[in-house]
Every structure is written in C-alpha cells, then in structure tokens.
Design an enzyme around this catalytic site. Structure first.
Site, PDB file in Angstrom:
ATOM      1  N   LYS A   1      38.177 -38.294  58.504  1.00 35.06           N
ATOM      2  CA  LYS A   1      39.076 -37.648  57.515  1.00 35.06           C
ATOM      3  C   LYS A   1      37.937 -37.623  56.306  1.00 35.06           C
ATOM      4  O   LYS A   1      37.289 -38.304  56.123  1.00 35.06           O
ATOM      5  CB  LYS A   1      40.039 -38.990  57.177  1.00 35.06           C
ATOM      6  CG  LYS A   1      40.931 -38.601  56.050  1.00 35.06           C
ATOM      7  CD  LYS A   1      41.988 -39.873  55.686  1.00 35.06           C
ATOM      8  CE  LYS A   1      42.619 -39.636  54.500  1.00 35.06           C
ATOM      9  NZ  LYS A   1      42.859 -40.609  53.647  1.00 35.06           N
TER      10      LYS A   1
ATOM     11  N   LYS B   1      45.185 -51.246  51.520  1.00 31.99           N
ATOM     12  CA  LYS B   1      44.073 -50.627  50.875  1.00 31.99           C
ATOM     13  C   LYS B   1      43.217 -51.788  50.622  1.00 31.99           C
ATOM     14  O   LYS B   1      42.042 -51.648  50.430  1.00 31.99           O
ATOM     15  CB  LYS B   1      44.728 -50.171  49.414  1.00 31.99           C
ATOM     16  CG  LYS B   1      44.259 -48.691  49.230  1.00 31.99           C
ATOM     17  CD  LYS B   1      44.443 -48.316  48.075  1.00 31.99           C
ATOM     18  CE  LYS B   1      43.657 -46.910  47.877  1.00 31.99           C
ATOM     19  NZ  LYS B   1      44.020 -46.320  46.667  1.00 31.99           N
TER      20      LYS B   1
ATOM     21  N   LYS C   1      35.770 -39.580  49.746  1.00 32.62           N
ATOM     22  CA  LYS C   1      34.494 -39.785  48.988  1.00 32.62           C
ATOM     23  C   LYS C   1      33.807 -40.907  49.657  1.00 32.62           C
ATOM     24  O   LYS C   1      32.652 -41.090  49.644  1.00 32.62           O
ATOM     25  CB  LYS C   1      34.937 -40.225  47.534  1.00 32.62           C
ATOM     26  CG  LYS C   1      35.754 -39.036  47.042  1.00 32.62           C
ATOM     27  CD  LYS C   1      36.998 -39.343  46.337  1.00 32.62           C
ATOM     28  CE  LYS C   1      37.886 -38.286  45.654  1.00 32.62           C
ATOM     29  NZ  LYS C   1      39.049 -38.366  45.259  1.00 32.62           N
TER      30      LYS C   1
END
Ligand code: SF4
Length: 328
Positions: free
Chosen positions: A195, A114, A198
């Site tokens: 994918k 991440k 947002k």
C-alpha cells in the site's frame, strides 16, 4: 438554490502522494462544483500521533495547503481552512467529551489497529483516544450533510452520527447526522507493491521532481515471474499495471496487458508509457506548485479568507450548542 454542505479534511502527517491525489483530492475537485464544500488541513489530528515532531508538522501543513490548490481546488468554489485556526472545533470537542461514553471511543476499530501499526510511538494519550470526538466536532460544527468516504470508512462515520444523535437526544435537535457520500477510491500501490504509504517509504509525492518520479517508476516492482524480456507475465500481479489502471487510457491498459501476457512488450517500455501518463497528470500540478511556492502571500491570503469564513459558520453553530447545554 442552497447547496448541500460537504466536509472533508486531510491530516498533515507527511507529504501528499499520488494515492492522496487520486483517492481524495481529485474527488474533492469534482465535488466543489456541486456542493458547498469545506476542506481543511487537520493539523490537530496530526498531533494525536505526531506530537513529538512539531517541525515536521509545520512543513506538512504547508505542503498540504499548496497541494490542495495545485490539485485544482478553487477558493472561489470551496472553503479551504486550517483546523487549528478555528478554535471552536476544540470547544465543541470538549463539550462532546462530556456526553460520550468512554466505551464508544475504546471500541473504535482504528484505535487498537493504529496502536499496533505505530508501535514505535507512545499512543497512551487522551488525544489519540479522543480522535473520533474531534473528528465529529470537525464535521458537525459545519452542520455538514455529507462526508465523502469509501465503503470501508462508513463505520468510522457511524460514531460521529451516534455522538450527534446523543447530543440531540439530550439537548434538542442541534446537529444534523452527517451522511456518507460514497466514493470509489482506486487502489494505488506503492513502488514496492505494498500500500502506498509515507511510513513504507514507497510513495510518489506531488513534490517530487520529474526526475524523481521517473526514477521511482523505472525501479518499480513488476510481476516477479518476468525476469527475462522473453518471460511472459501476469499484469494483475504487477503494481505497475495497477498504476496503469489509474493513469492510462482503457486502450493503453488493454495493449499493455496483452503485451505483458505474451512478452510482446518489455517492462521498460511498459513503464515508459506509465511515466508519460503520470507526467500528464502531474505537470499542471507541478506548474501550480511553482507558482504558489514563489508567492507565499497568495497562499496565506487564500487560507486566511477560508479561515474567516469557516470561523463564522463555526461560531454561529457554537452559539446554538452552548445555549442547548445551558452555557449562556
Ligand atoms: S510488462 Fe508492465 S505490467 Fe507486465 S510485468 Fe512488466 S511492468 Fe508489469
């Protein structure tokens, strides 16, 4: 007969899209009939990466709560609550931080992944590193038996199991180790074939208007080999067909696939069928959203009731946990 308890949450870091709907919410709706389900909006979790944007957090919390209900969660069958309203999660997170080796947190694969993915943000904060601890507190404070996860998320649950085990080894059996309730999540690509996310700006949101949904599907990427109407295509290379697999009947999928391979159907007609089927799923959600948006008191009352119920359970657990750690 007492039902087994299930716990699951969704981070409020943006609007809810159809990937969230078919990947999580529809499954939650099914589970509420069989289990004692606790579903929450994880707004503290959203702050671990989105701490610089509180206005967006507020909008997202509201959007999530509305969509929980619009998707079919029934407050008479499950408990819907807001993480930050149950302060005991934070207390348990603190207590767990005393017993969790730092190496366990640094080893969590998503920690590094991440950080790479969100390079534009400064994630050298404790909240981000301690995310798995808060997640563990969220689960074990309700002494949940199951957490619904996909196969690839089972390792993420493992750290919660390890932390619960460590607590029990140190202080006696307080927390059941949560088990994975394995769930198959359909693949939902975004309108550009990547994918649905947002951050890629390629998502179809539950809050989109019918016109916006129609326009997003009409401009979706197709098999790049189908340039002219007479070109044959491979449906497996088309994100449109991936959405057919989620929203269309088996018969329609076969017809579309055969038509694509023989140029018997054009992409415009193929997308029209998809639009119709996506609308069939979204129309009741849009209607319920309208109802909730025009009556914010109703939403507020449902969430307050859920908060009260969740808080009682969490407080009960904390009495035992504090005592076990000598804090009484
Ligand atoms: S016919 Fe349908 S599945 Fe085939 S390329 Fe066009 S949009 Fe995709």
């Amino acid at each position: 007969m007492t039902k087994d308890r299930v716990l699951s949450g969704m981070q409020s870091s943006g609007k809810v899209h159809i990937g969230n709907l078919v990947g999580a919410l529809q499954n939650w709706v099914k589970l509420q009939d069989k289990y004692d389900c606790y579903y929450f909006v994880a707004d503290w979790h959203a702050l671990t990466t989105g701490y610089e944007n509180p206005a967006a957090l507020h909008d997202s919390v509201n959007d999530l709560l509305i969509n929980f209900l619009a998707a079919g969660l029934d407050p008479d069958k499950c408990t819907i609550f807001l993480q930050s309203r149950i302060l005991e999660h934070a207390e348990l997170h603190l207590l767990l931080s005393m017993i969790t080796p730092l190496g366990w947190l640094e080893r969590v694969p998503t920690y590094k992944e991440k950080q790479q993915e969100l390079k534009d943000r400064d994630l050298a904060n404790y909240g981000f590193l301690g995310y798995p601890l808060l997640q563990t507190a969220d689960i074990i404070i309700y002494r949940a038996k199951y957490v619904p996860v996909g196969v690839d998320q089972v390792p993420h649950l493992e750290i919660s199991r390890e932390i619960a085990r460590r607590f029990n080894n140190l202080y006696g059996e307080v927390f059941p180790e949560p088990d994975a309730l394995l769930t198959e999540f359909p693949k939902v690509p975004g309108v550009d074939g990547r994918k649905m996310s947002k951050s890629y700006n390629n998502a179809i949101y539950l809050s989109d208007t019918p016109k916006e949904v129609e326009s997003k599907i009409k401009t979706m990427t197709t098999d790049p080999a189908r340039i002219k109407r007479t070109d044959v295509g491979d449906p497996e290379l088309s994100p449109v067909f991936q959405l057919h697999k989620v929203f269309s009947s088996k018969e329609e999928q076969s017809e579309v696939a055969a038509g694509c391979k023989t140029a018997g159907i054009g992409c415009i007609d193929c997308k029209k069928i998809l639009i119709r089927n996506v609308f069939r799923v979204l129309e009741p959600i849009w209607a319920k959203r309208e109802e909730l948006l025009s009556n914010p008191e109703q939403l507020h009352a449902i969430v307050e009731k859920g908060n009260d119920k969740a808080r009682k359970v969490a407080q009960g657990t904390m009495v035992i946990a504090r005592k076990a750690m000598g804090l009484y």
